[in-house]
Design a protein around this motif. Structure first.
Motif, PDB file in Angstrom:
ATOM      1  N   TYR A  76      44.346  23.094  37.703  1.00 27.14           N
ATOM      2  CA  TYR A  76      45.665  22.971  37.102  1.00 27.14           C
ATOM      3  C   TYR A  76      46.510  24.160  37.517  1.00 27.14           C
ATOM      4  O   TYR A  76      45.991  25.207  37.906  1.00 27.14           O
ATOM      5  CB  TYR A  76      45.597  22.830  35.576  1.00 27.14           C
ATOM      6  CG  TYR A  76      45.288  24.122  34.850  1.00 27.14           C
ATOM      7  CD1 TYR A  76      43.978  24.518  34.615  1.00 27.14           C
ATOM      8  CD2 TYR A  76      46.310  24.948  34.394  1.00 27.14           C
ATOM      9  CE1 TYR A  76      43.690  25.682  33.950  1.00 27.14           C
ATOM     10  CE2 TYR A  76      46.019  26.124  33.724  1.00 27.14           C
ATOM     11  CZ  TYR A  76      44.722  26.480  33.507  1.00 27.14           C
ATOM     12  OH  TYR A  76      44.441  27.643  32.854  1.00 27.14           O
ATOM     13  N   PHE A  77      47.816  23.974  37.449  1.00 28.22           N
ATOM     14  CA  PHE A  77      48.767  25.025  37.785  1.00 28.22           C
ATOM     15  C   PHE A  77      49.324  25.615  36.506  1.00 28.22           C
ATOM     16  O   PHE A  77      49.817  24.896  35.648  1.00 28.22           O
ATOM     17  CB  PHE A  77      49.910  24.465  38.640  1.00 28.22           C
ATOM     18  CG  PHE A  77      50.975  25.478  38.955  1.00 28.22           C
ATOM     19  CD1 PHE A  77      50.693  26.560  39.761  1.00 28.22           C
ATOM     20  CD2 PHE A  77      52.253  25.352  38.426  1.00 28.22           C
ATOM     21  CE1 PHE A  77      51.672  27.493  40.056  1.00 28.22           C
ATOM     22  CE2 PHE A  77      53.241  26.280  38.716  1.00 28.22           C
ATOM     23  CZ  PHE A  77      52.952  27.355  39.533  1.00 28.22           C
ATOM     24  N   ASN A  78      49.238  26.917  36.374  1.00 28.68           N
ATOM     25  CA  ASN A  78      49.797  27.613  35.224  1.00 28.68           C
ATOM     26  C   ASN A  78      51.176  28.122  35.637  1.00 28.68           C
ATOM     27  O   ASN A  78      51.283  29.131  36.320  1.00 28.68           O
ATOM     28  CB  ASN A  78      48.891  28.764  34.806  1.00 28.68           C
ATOM     29  CG  ASN A  78      49.437  29.511  33.617  1.00 28.68           C
ATOM     30  OD1 ASN A  78      50.604  29.395  33.267  1.00 28.68           O
ATOM     31  ND2 ASN A  78      48.591  30.291  32.988  1.00 28.68           N
ATOM     32  N   VAL A  86      40.726  26.747  38.818  1.00 28.43           N
ATOM     33  CA  VAL A  86      39.679  25.745  38.994  1.00 28.43           C
ATOM     34  C   VAL A  86      38.788  25.857  37.766  1.00 28.43           C
ATOM     35  O   VAL A  86      38.182  26.895  37.518  1.00 28.43           O
ATOM     36  CB  VAL A  86      38.869  25.986  40.282  1.00 28.43           C
ATOM     37  CG1 VAL A  86      37.697  25.022  40.361  1.00 28.43           C
ATOM     38  CG2 VAL A  86      39.766  25.849  41.501  1.00 28.43           C
ATOM     39  N   ILE A  87      38.739  24.785  37.001  1.00 27.39           N
ATOM     40  CA  ILE A  87      37.973  24.761  35.757  1.00 27.39           C
ATOM     41  C   ILE A  87      36.675  24.019  36.010  1.00 27.39           C
ATOM     42  O   ILE A  87      36.681  22.907  36.537  1.00 27.39           O
ATOM     43  CB  ILE A  87      38.760  24.049  34.645  1.00 27.39           C
ATOM     44  CG1 ILE A  87      40.103  24.728  34.443  1.00 27.39           C
ATOM     45  CG2 ILE A  87      37.960  23.997  33.361  1.00 27.39           C
ATOM     46  CD1 ILE A  87      41.051  23.912  33.597  1.00 27.39           C
ATOM     47  N   LEU A  88      35.564  24.622  35.630  1.00 27.61           N
ATOM     48  CA  LEU A  88      34.267  23.973  35.744  1.00 27.61           C
ATOM     49  C   LEU A  88      34.064  23.084  34.524  1.00 27.61           C
ATOM     50  O   LEU A  88      34.218  23.530  33.390  1.00 27.61           O
ATOM     51  CB  LEU A  88      33.163  25.023  35.845  1.00 27.61           C
ATOM     52  CG  LEU A  88      33.298  26.008  36.999  1.00 27.61           C
ATOM     53  CD1 LEU A  88      32.175  27.034  36.946  1.00 27.61           C
ATOM     54  CD2 LEU A  88      33.320  25.292  38.327  1.00 27.61           C
ATOM     55  N   SER A 102      45.802  31.724  44.202  1.00 25.09           N
ATOM     56  CA  SER A 102      47.252  31.837  44.344  1.00 25.09           C
ATOM     57  C   SER A 102      47.872  30.584  44.943  1.00 25.09           C
ATOM     58  O   SER A 102      49.055  30.324  44.757  1.00 25.09           O
ATOM     59  CB  SER A 102      47.606  33.030  45.237  1.00 25.09           C
ATOM     60  OG  SER A 102      47.139  34.214  44.657  1.00 25.09           O
ATOM     61  N   PHE A 103      47.087  29.831  45.700  1.00 24.52           N
ATOM     62  CA  PHE A 103      47.625  28.679  46.409  1.00 24.52           C
ATOM     63  C   PHE A 103      46.931  27.394  45.979  1.00 24.52           C
ATOM     64  O   PHE A 103      45.721  27.368  45.782  1.00 24.52           O
ATOM     65  CB  PHE A 103      47.477  28.868  47.919  1.00 24.52           C
ATOM     66  CG  PHE A 103      48.158  30.106  48.430  1.00 24.52           C
ATOM     67  CD1 PHE A 103      49.537  30.139  48.559  1.00 24.52           C
ATOM     68  CD2 PHE A 103      47.431  31.236  48.747  1.00 24.52           C
ATOM     69  CE1 PHE A 103      50.173  31.274  49.011  1.00 24.52           C
ATOM     70  CE2 PHE A 103      48.057  32.384  49.196  1.00 24.52           C
ATOM     71  CZ  PHE A 103      49.439  32.404  49.325  1.00 24.52           C
ATOM     72  N   GLN A 104      47.711  26.325  45.895  1.00 27.38           N
ATOM     73  CA  GLN A 104      47.187  25.028  45.498  1.00 27.38           C
ATOM     74  C   GLN A 104      46.136  24.539  46.482  1.00 27.38           C
ATOM     75  O   GLN A 104      45.120  23.970  46.077  1.00 27.38           O
ATOM     76  CB  GLN A 104      48.316  24.003  45.391  1.00 27.38           C
ATOM     77  CG  GLN A 104      47.846  22.640  44.949  1.00 27.38           C
ATOM     78  CD  GLN A 104      48.987  21.666  44.765  1.00 27.38           C
ATOM     79  OE1 GLN A 104      50.152  22.037  44.790  1.00 27.38           O
ATOM     80  NE2 GLN A 104      48.651  20.404  44.562  1.00 27.38           N
ATOM     81  N   SER A 105      46.349  24.776  47.767  1.00 26.52           N
ATOM     82  CA  SER A 105      45.400  24.307  48.783  1.00 26.52           C
ATOM     83  C   SER A 105      44.025  24.943  48.598  1.00 26.52           C
ATOM     84  O   SER A 105      43.004  24.278  48.786  1.00 26.52           O
ATOM     85  CB  SER A 105      45.928  24.580  50.191  1.00 26.52           C
ATOM     86  OG  SER A 105      46.129  25.966  50.388  1.00 26.52           O
ATOM     87  N   GLU A 106      43.989  26.221  48.209  1.00 25.37           N
ATOM     88  CA  GLU A 106      42.707  26.887  47.948  1.00 25.37           C
ATOM     89  C   GLU A 106      41.990  26.227  46.772  1.00 25.37           C
ATOM     90  O   GLU A 106      40.795  25.942  46.840  1.00 25.37           O
ATOM     91  CB  GLU A 106      42.919  28.369  47.612  1.00 25.37           C
ATOM     92  CG  GLU A 106      43.353  29.240  48.744  1.00 25.37           C
ATOM     93  CD  GLU A 106      43.611  30.653  48.253  1.00 25.37           C
ATOM     94  OE1 GLU A 106      42.849  31.548  48.664  1.00 25.37           O
ATOM     95  OE2 GLU A 106      44.545  30.848  47.457  1.00 25.37           O
ATOM     96  N   ALA A 107      42.723  26.028  45.695  1.00 26.45           N
ATOM     97  CA  ALA A 107      42.138  25.424  44.489  1.00 26.45           C
ATOM     98  C   ALA A 107      41.653  24.010  44.768  1.00 26.45           C
ATOM     99  O   ALA A 107      40.549  23.635  44.359  1.00 26.45           O
ATOM    100  CB  ALA A 107      43.155  25.435  43.346  1.00 26.45           C
TER     101      ALA A 107
END
Length: 163
Positions: A76-78, A86-88, A102-107
């Motif tokens: 999710y984006f805060n 990234v939530i387990l 920091s980046f959506q692509s990483e997450a």
């Protein structure tokens, strides 16, 4: 706080010195942060186990979970903090750790990696590591250097104003 001092300049020295000491404390707190490096490792050998390891320079802790407990991951984006998390996910709610990016692509890449492992029995190993040690150590060093320098200059200035 500074009512007992004869000169108002003494109050400034005291307040600035206390501020420097506070930031030295902050520097030590950041340097001794427990979760500098976090690693999630899941492997299928005879049975599936997932280990969540939290470590710093002096110690580490390991939590082990079975695949039945581990459901995967989501992100999710805060918007208030401008980061992606990234939530387990688990059935029991016992996986409290979150990876921050920091980046959506990483997450998204990490979420896909974890979820592919969970859904594909052919996958033998997944490892995700988040290493925040460099940035935390750098922040602690900068805070410590400026605080000690400020404290030294403050004490030098105070001593030079004494009669």
């Amino acid at each position: 706080m500074c009512l007992g001092f004869h000169k108002s300049i003494n109050c400034s020295f005291l307040v600035f010195s206390l501020g420097c000491i506070f930031f030295i404390f902050i520097a030590f707190t950041v340097f001794f942060e427990q979760d500098k490096v976090t690693t999630l490792t899941c492997e299928r050998i005879t049975q599936v186990n997932c280990q969540l390891t939290h470590s710093n320079e002096w110690k580490s802790s390991v939590e082990t979970y079975s695949i039945q407990e581990f459901r995967g991951a989501k992100f999710y984006f805060n918007s208030g903090g401008d980061y992606y998390a990234v939530i387990l996910l688990s059935n029991s709610g016992k996986l409290p750790y979150v990876f921050y990016y920091s980046f959506q692509s990483e997450a998204e890449k990490i979420v896909d990696k974890i979820n592919t492992f969970i859904s594909n029995p052919q996958e033998e190993l997944v490892t995700v590591t988040q290493d925040r040690s460099i940035i935390l150590n750098l922040a602690a060093a900068i805070c410590f250097i400026f605080s000690v320098s400020g404290l030294g200059l403050t004490l030098y200035s105070y001593i030079s104003t004494l009669p």
